[in-house]
Each structure stands twice: as C-alpha cells, then as structure tokens.
Design an enzyme around this catalytic site. Sequence first.
Site, mmCIF file in Angstrom:
data_model
loop_
_atom_site.group_PDB
_atom_site.id
_atom_site.type_symbol
_atom_site.label_atom_id
_atom_site.label_comp_id
_atom_site.label_asym_id
_atom_site.label_seq_id
_atom_site.Cartn_x
_atom_site.Cartn_y
_atom_site.Cartn_z
ATOM 1 N N HIS A 180 34.005 44.362 38.932
ATOM 2 C CA HIS A 180 33.230 44.683 37.721
ATOM 3 C C HIS A 180 33.635 43.810 36.538
ATOM 4 C CE1 HIS A 180 36.692 47.513 36.866
ATOM 5 N NE2 HIS A 180 36.490 47.049 35.651
ATOM 6 N N ASP B 10 35.524 47.050 44.740
ATOM 7 C CA ASP B 10 35.725 46.613 43.355
ATOM 8 C C ASP B 10 36.806 45.538 43.253
ATOM 9 O OD1 ASP B 10 35.330 46.399 40.673
ATOM 10 O OD2 ASP B 10 36.139 48.360 40.139
ATOM 11 N N SER C 204 41.788 46.445 33.737
ATOM 12 C CA SER C 204 41.137 46.253 35.025
ATOM 13 C C SER C 204 41.471 44.887 35.619
ATOM 14 C CB SER C 204 39.628 46.362 34.874
ATOM 15 O OG SER C 204 39.235 47.699 34.831
#
Length: 599
Positions: free
Chosen positions: A151, A182, A260
């Site tokens: 993402h 992911d 992230s």
Amino acid sequence: MACVAALFVASPALLPFPSAASSATSASCSCRLRPAVVARAPRHQRARRALRRFDEVEGVSKKRRGIGGGGAGGSQASSTRKDKGLAVDFKESQVADFDDLEEDKFLNAVVKVYCTHIAPDYGLPWQKQRQHASSGSAFMIGDGKLLTNAHCVEHDTQVKVKRRGDDKKYIAKVLARGIECDLALLSVENEEFWKGTEPLHFGRLPCLQDSVTVVGYPFGGDTISVTKGVVSRIEVTPYAHGTSDLLGIQIDAAINPGNSGGPAFNDEGECIGVAFQVYRSDEAENIGYVIPTTVVSHFLNDYQKNGKYTGFPCLGVLLQKLENPALRESLKVPSSEGVLVRRVEPTAPASSVVRKGDVIVSFDGISVGCEATVPFRSTERIAFRYLTSQKYAGDIAQLGIIRDGNSMKVQTVLQPRKHLVPFHVEGGQPSYLIVAGLVFTPLTEPFIEEECEDTLGLKLLAKARYSLATFEGEQIVIVSQVLAHEVNIGYEHMGNQQVMKLNGTVIKNIHHLAHLVDTCKDKFLTFEFEDDFLVVLDREEAAAASSDILKEHAIPSVRSSDLSELYVDTKDEIQKTSEDFGESPVTNFEMGIDCLLWA
C-alpha cells in the site's frame, strides 16, 4: 466497531479534504457510528468497515498534542517526560535490550520511501485521479533489493528512497507487488545507494511476550523513529489492504502513519517482520500488527521461483464449524473433529473432488478440529487457513474427508481465489468500452466504493457480495453512465445496470462484449439489461457517432488498450443455477457469524 488501518503518511498537498486539521481529528474519532474519515477514499468500504487503510496527513504533526503523549503516541521527540507524576526515561526503556542501538548498523538498513501516486478514476475509466504523494518506510534485504508494504507504493508513478543520514534521494523500481500479503519488492540501480550498507537478517517467528522494536519514519519528524513493545498475539489476521487472512503478529509497540514497511526487530537485532497496520478503536489502545517472516519468505520465494508474485492459494470452500454433537452425529462424524463444507467455488480445482456436505477432517495428514483449527507449534492451535497459506499456487494438497459416513482421501490443486467482483484491478487501470455513448465497464469493489453503494441498487450489490464466478474470466459488465448524444436519445438516464446479452448472446466479460460488437453484422445492436430493460441502437449510426462523442468529452479512445488485443473464446458454458447466488457472503470480511469461514 474498530478500524484496522494500513499506515503511510500522505503529504499535505493535493488532499481531497479541507485541511490537515480535519484529517487529524478524523483519525481519532469514534468508529462505532461510521468508519474513520481518511485522506483518500478507502479501498473496501461497506462490510469491511473494521478493516481500514488509514492515510494520515503529514501536516498533523504541526498540530500534535505533544509527540509521544496519549494513546499509541508518535515517535519520542525527547528522552524523558513526566507521566502522572512519574519520570519516564524513554531512551533507556527503548534501548535497554540493545547494545548501543544508535551505533548498530542495522538501523542504517532502514530507509524512507517517497511515493507519488495516481489512482485510476473508476467512474471515468479513461482517465486518472489527481496526483498525490505519501511517505513510508522500507529496509534492505540483500541482492540490491528493498522490502516495503504494497500500500506504500500503490498506483505509483514515481518511487524514491533516502538512506538514514543522507540528503540524496534515489529512484527505486517496483519489482513485485503482493496485494494479499501487503508486501512490495523494490530495487535501486544506483550503486552509490548501496555503498557501506548491510542487509537485515530475518529471524524466527517470535513467541508471546518476546520483546519487539519497530523502526521506521512515522509522522512527527523527519529522522528515524524507534518504538518498543512485546508480542501480544500470533494468529491468522485479516489483512486490511489485501482483504485476505494470513498469519500476523500483534504487538503493543506504537505504529503510526509512516511506519508502514519498516522492520520489527527482536532482541538479537534480527528482523521478525514488517509493520503494516493498526487496530483503531475507542475501547482498545496500542494494537499494532506485523507481517511475520513466514509470510515474507513466502512472498520472496514466490517471486524468486516464478519471476513474479502469483499469490497465496486456498481451497475455495466455505466451511462451517462442527462444535454441536448432534450436528456431528447427523453427519456420521465419529469424533470431535472436522469442518462441514457448505459451499464450493465453481472455478476452484477442489470443486471436482469436494462436494457440499463433505466433512474435511485432515489436510496433508494434519487433523482439522471441529472449530476449524489445526495444531500450531507445540501447545497452540491456529485457524485452518494457516495450512493453505503455507502452500504455493499449483501445489497439491491431500484432504481427508467423510462423505455419507465413509472416509476417503482426495487430492486437489490449490490456486488463489478469483472473485467475480475483484477487490483490486489487474494492471491498475480499469477496462472500458464506449458504444454510442454507453460506457461499459466491469463491476469492481473500487468502482462500488467510488460510486457510492446507494447508487448501485440492491440487486447489483447483492451479486457483488454473494455471487461466485461460474467459469474462468467471468465478469459482471455494467453501463456506468451514458454520454448524451442524439444517437442514444431515451437512454440518457441509464446508469449502473448490468448488461446480460447482446443480440441474444450471453455476455461473459467485457472483452467478450467488445468482440461481439466488433463482429456484429446485424442492422441493430440489441442490448438486454437486467430487469428486462432493452436498448436498441442502429449499428452504423452508433459507429458514426463515436468520433463526435469522443471529441465532445475529450476521451482518447472508445476502448481501453487491453480490449484491443485478440479475443480468445474459452467456449465455457454459462450455466446459472440457484447455487451461483448463495445465501452466504463470498468473503470472510462480509461474514456475519463466526461459525462460517472461507478457506
């Protein structure tokens, strides 16, 4: 209701919301009434409300209520603070288990990622949305490659990375993108970027209460950030970005937007996973999630073996738990084990060997419990989905089943699920076909989210949530809008209706529709829509009007580039039965009860 958020930091420029402050407020709002408002529209909106990507704007750091204070907090800007009258030394508590953490070389393997995104416009599929930027984290894994979250580089047009302590940014290339897990693999060709660096080493799957340290570049500052916690839980976890269920590590270390893609370390300095999402709720605090090294290694091995990411396979069956003794007795199951098959995907290889009503009691010789769990490590149990996720696409699995009281062994090939209404668009840009101003496009979850569910109608939404594909390549093709022109008078107000047939031929997918239009020799193009609505167009007039319509609406072509390729008919028969539209949702994210699950 809670929110699981995949995190990266969006820049304050080109935001669709009024201000950074409004986004900052929405980040902490209650989720009981509605999902948290995000900087960009989330990928899966409706029943996946508990699973959110959370794009936090970088500008909120200017309005922060003291970095490091409250809830999950941000990166610690100072080494000490007073909390409820107690002096807390953050520096000492966060590095106590490391020898001179600031001097360890593995910190230099963590880099900051700068990405420019241009997402497709699903309502106007010939163009894209406005450009925006974000930042996240990544780390070096050797062989000139970096690992980050998918993402973080979604719909990327440019990816740059910057090393710790360096002012220069280097262009990076996305080699592979694993939507389900992911994860994304990056490479940097400039050799200067790699001088004096050492890759991180992956460690084993941690145990409960093991210490964990998350490193990355979250909002609240420009330099590297370190937060510390412990492993709280290890189980099969919903992945917000990929709408899949894979093994995940729950930790209580602070994970914030920008973390992230950053690594999580154990006490030995080994990477035990990748930070990727958090759980947002008024009733819970400090719940973050890390992608474990077992999932990471599956992603990397898949890419190395196939030269691309092929996905995590599954059985494609809907299972019901067999906790009730009477239910087990009626199915002639002698012991408290096994799960009941309630639905089988027609496109799954397992559909040739597994039937509705079968009881699966083992998978590759491993017993399956009545609660759809299997043994995990020495004294733990984990969801059955864990076993299928350890396989690769094309692998063969042996199932032990009970059918009508008889035990038997069957073998099946495992493949990734292919949804009738996909959650992600392959290639990034949606397909479209314009015929006399009628804009045809496949129904996808991003389209549903962008258009708003209220405008689609209950029947179309029900198909998206409950229908399974009956053959490879099947799509629900709809008219998203009609571009007004004299050739389509009387049809201008159509929108979001499924087209079923063209000149009596059932439409399989949008490529099939384009092929039927191109090869039609009849005077009229007769489209049959759901609810018995009929559209008839003069074929020659429709073709002549195309240039005017394209010019009027500044559209480059009457079709997307993928529809210009030669169509190959699969000759699959379209057989619609009552089983094609089931009473159970097609994903675990829509499931309303705990005793049913897809595997």
